[in-house]
Motif scaffolding. Structure first.
Motif: not given
Length: 397
Positions: A30-56
């Motif tokens: 995801f580090n590479d993916i984020a760098a690519e997104l930023s380089s292409k101007g995709f620098n504002k993101v909405v993230i969808l997830t459930g309440r807990a698993a993304y952290k656990k």
């Protein structure tokens, strides 16, 4: 062999469009993916997830740092439920609009990723609502880029063009399929899946088996969907018992994640029919029903009704689950599938989930009136009459 069930004079479309990263530690990509997104101007993101698993699971530690390191602004919507509803998608979309989001990330199983795909479309059609999308009131041809970080091994949605969202007030659970919502990148990291409980491990893997049963026996099946299906069955048969015995078995999780991925590619090509068309009304009416469990309850009866029309394919591809003798009958294949499901912990029938004979007519009606499900039923290898659909429900009680 299954080749006998393919019409070589019918042109088939082979699909494999998302870039997926599979392996222990894949989340670091995801580090590479984020760098690519930023380089292409995709620098504002909405993230969808459930309440807990993304952290656990630890996924969020990597994602949040990568977004900050690459100066990507984000908002987080962590209210997605196991059967996401249209109002939740609209709420997440409004949150994304508040920062001018031009990219969407889904972290979780099929529900957050499907919801993320839906938001990706609605960001490009700001005057539309999610219910309009799922009632097929418009046909999108564009969507914001989607990144799918998968935390389960069942849906395959991280590599396909499908999404499902419920409209509970109408008891609808439709599906959509558009090229514009193929995820740009997908991450399947087995290390993020070791906390998946035993029940969910079983349910999501049964989901993958259903995907390929339909994709291999549909009128729209093609050699690629069958190739992926056969390997899915082999891998789930071999590795699901290991994952159930030891949730920390990374090798088992790896191959179940791969099986899920290729099962998603299988039905992206071969499409679906009876079990998904009939399960969607079940979990639309009883929203706490686990999707994979609903599918598993229906599957033996679907095997039975499809058997004579696709005997060669079923024996060749699903032999490890139903038997592979040439004198295998529809009734025996049904019985054997039910026994395999019991062996991995799926012992329930529809009555155990609260359904009764009185529900059958309503469920049957929903299978034919829910937007999009008629398209699935039209792919069945035997005619999907109301009598046949009701019979599958009745036998599954």
């Amino acid at each position: 062999m299954w080749e006998k069930d393919i019409n070589i004079n019918e042109i088939k479309e082979i699909r494999a469009k998302s870039t997926a990263y599979l392996g222990v530690g894949a989340i670091e990509k995801f580090n590479d993916i984020a760098a690519e997104l930023s380089s292409k101007g995709f620098n504002k993101v909405v993230i969808l997830t459930g309440r807990a698993a993304y952290k656990k699971t630890g996924a969020w530690d990597v994602v949040e740092k990568a977004l900050k390191d690459n100066n990507i602004e984000y908002v987080l919507y962590d209210k997605i439920s196991p059967n996401p509803e249209h109002k939740d998608v609209d709420e997440a979309c409004e949150l994304g609009k508040s920062i001018g989001a031009n990219c969407v990330i889904g972290i979780g199983g099929g529900s957050p990723i499907d919801a993320a795909k839906s938001v990706a479309i609605l960001l490009e059609y700001p005057e539309k609502k999610c219910a309009e999308l799922y009632e097929l009131k418009f046909t999108p041809d564009k969507a914001a880029p989607v990144i799918a970080i998968n935390l389960t091994h069942g849906t395959g949605t991280e590599v396909d063009r499908f999404a499902v969202v419920s409209i509970p007030e109408k008891e609808y659970k439709p599906a959509i399929a558009y090229d514009c919502i193929y995820p740009l990148y997908a991450i399947d990291d087995p290390a993020l899946m070791v906390t998946l409980p035993e029940y969910q491990t079983m349910a999501v893997s049964v989901d993958a088996i259903n995907h390929v049963f339909e994709a291999c026996t549909a009128l729209t099946a093609n050699p690629f969907s069958i190739l992926c299906g056969k390997e899915t069955v082999r891998l789930v048969h071999k590795y699901l018992p290991r994952a159930l015995a030891d949730g920390n078995d990374l090798e088992a999780r790896y191959y179940l994640a791969y099986a899920s991925m290729i099962a998603g590619t299988s039905f992206d090509n071969g499409l679906l029919h009876f079990t998904h068309a009939l399960e969607h009304p079940l979990s639309a009416v009883k929203t706490d029903l686990t999707h994979g469990v609903g599918l598993g309850i229906l599957l033996p009866s679907v095997v039975k009704i499809c058997f004579d029309a696709r005997k060669e394919t079923i024996i060749d591809v699903f032999g490890p689950l139903v038997g592979d003798s040439e004198d295998l009958t529809a009734e025996k294949a049904c019985e054997n599938m039910r026994e395999w499901l019991k062996s991995v912990g799926l012992t329930m029938r529809l009555k155990d989930e609260g359904f009764t004979e009185a529900d059958l007519d309503r469920l049957t009606e929903l299978a034919f009136t829910t937007p999009s499900l008629d398209g699935l039923l039209s792919c069945a290898p035997v005619q999907a009459t109301k009598e046949n659909v009701r019979a599958i429900y009745a036998e599954s009680l």
